[in-house]
Design a protein around this motif. Structure first.
Motif, short mmCIF file in Angstrom:
data_model
loop_
_atom_site.label_atom_id
_atom_site.label_comp_id
_atom_site.label_asym_id
_atom_site.label_seq_id
_atom_site.Cartn_x
_atom_site.Cartn_y
_atom_site.Cartn_z
N CYS A 20 -5.16 -10.95 -67.23
CA CYS A 20 -5.81 -10.70 -65.95
C CYS A 20 -7.33 -10.73 -66.11
O CYS A 20 -7.88 -10.12 -67.03
CB CYS A 20 -5.38 -9.35 -65.39
SG CYS A 20 -3.59 -9.26 -65.10
N TYR A 30 -9.48 -9.24 -64.55
CA TYR A 30 -10.10 -7.92 -64.39
C TYR A 30 -9.59 -6.88 -65.38
O TYR A 30 -9.91 -5.70 -65.26
CB TYR A 30 -9.91 -7.40 -62.97
CG TYR A 30 -8.46 -7.28 -62.50
CD1 TYR A 30 -7.55 -6.43 -63.12
CD2 TYR A 30 -8.02 -8.01 -61.40
CE1 TYR A 30 -6.26 -6.32 -62.69
CE2 TYR A 30 -6.71 -7.91 -60.94
CZ TYR A 30 -5.84 -7.06 -61.58
OH TYR A 30 -4.54 -6.94 -61.14
N CYS A 31 -8.78 -7.28 -66.34
CA CYS A 31 -8.15 -6.31 -67.25
C CYS A 31 -9.21 -5.40 -67.88
O CYS A 31 -10.21 -5.88 -68.40
CB CYS A 31 -7.41 -7.06 -68.36
SG CYS A 31 -6.53 -5.93 -69.47
S1 SF4 Z 1 -2.70 -5.13 -69.55
FE1 SF4 Z 1 -4.38 -6.25 -68.63
S2 SF4 Z 1 -3.73 -8.40 -68.73
FE2 SF4 Z 1 -1.89 -7.16 -69.03
S3 SF4 Z 1 -1.02 -6.94 -66.97
FE3 SF4 Z 1 -2.33 -5.15 -67.33
S4 SF4 Z 1 -4.30 -5.73 -66.44
FE4 SF4 Z 1 -3.12 -7.62 -66.73
#
Ligand code: SF4
Length: 281
Positions: A72, A74-75
């Motif tokens: 993501c 925005y992670c």
């Molecule tokens: S850990 Fe980060 S990349 Fe994985 S689903 Fe959650 S927000 Fe998205």
């Protein structure tokens, strides 16, 4: 590999998920990682905390697993993407740790939440740990993006009292752009949970310019309301607390200039969910 063989018994210490953590499991040989994933006798935890109040009802013990199939934009915890960044923990050690809290958690109407990363990257470990907590009479919640929901059997789902399900966005192309994967499996998992009467708390990360399209949000709201098992919706405002992790990991972070959503935007998003009869916070 059985638990009694080569498992390193890492002592569990409560720590914030917002601390950068890397390479805690790097010393575990690849073959042991594969064996652990297959049996679920061992898992990899990024961190765990006690006393959390936002990851399910009441006061909770929350364990964050490492490993995620999404990327993501925005992670805020990109250090959880890699399994080997987590500390190796045997399922029995994790369960024994939980046992210490079982009366207190019940007293505070709380429970145990397994979060990530994405817990179902280690679905055998997740299933075993959730089942152990359930057997102890602890309320269990699984915080998941749902992409690997099909990996849990119906019987395993019965040991999960609540699913905190992230739906990232509705439009399939935007979803791929935002997360790197398709939205289909997440929606399929939501439908399966509905068919089995398992409650969902829907989580929606609100990012100005990325996930604030009213039509997209209205589509998610309509879908969620149609399921009939979504007990509440939590709108999670985007923040920049994870920016330093992207920088320290040498990752290209594209949201540097994005501001957290205004109270007005959060309010309007809530209204879109409430318009479909959902309880939204
Ligand atoms: S850990 Fe980060 S990349 Fe994985 S689903 Fe959650 S927000 Fe998205």
């Amino acid at each position: 590999m059985s638990e009694s063989q080569t498992l390193p018994q890492t002592p569990l210490r409560a720590q914030s998920p917002f601390e950068l953590r890397v390479n805690l499991g790097k010393h575990v040989p690849e073959s042991d990682v594969r064996a652990a994933l297959a049996t679920g006798d061992m898992g990899f935890l990024h961190s765990y905390t006690t006393g959390a109040t936002v990851d399910g009802p009441g006061v909770r013990v929350v364990a964050w697993t490492s490993g995620c199939m999404m990327r993501c934009l925005y992670c805020h915890n990109p250090d959880t993407w890699t399994m080997g960044n987590g500390m190796p923990v045997s399922v029995s050690t994790a369960a024994e740790e939980l046992r210490k809290y079982r009366y207190g958690l019940r007293l505070m109407s709380g429970g145990f939440t397994l979060s990530g990363g994405e817990p179902l990257m280690q679905h055998r470990f997740a299933a075993k740990l959730l089942a152990a907590a359930h057997t102890m009479g602890i309320h269990t919640a699984l915080d998941t993006n749902g992409y690997y929901g099909a990996r849990l059997s119906d019987a395993e789902l019965e040991t999960v009292d609540l699913v905190l399900l992230d739906i990232k966005t509705w439009d399939p192309e935007r979803h791929r752009h935002l997360t790197g994967v398709d939205i289909g499996p997440t929606l399929d998992f939501a439908r399966r949970l509905a068919a089995r009467g398992r409650p969902i708390w829907l989580r929606y990360v609100l990012v100005p310019g990325l996930t604030d399209d009213p039509e997209d949000i209205a589509n998610i709201a309509r879908f969620a309301a149609g399921l009939g098992n979504v007990e509440r919706v939590d709108i999670l405002p985007f923040h920049q607390m994870g920016t330093f992790k992207w920088q320290r990991l040498g990752l290209d972070y594209t949201l540097k200039t994005v501001q957290p959503p205004s109270p007005d935007l959060i309010g309007r998003t809530r209204v879109l969910f409430r318009a479909e009869g959902l309880t939204a916070y």
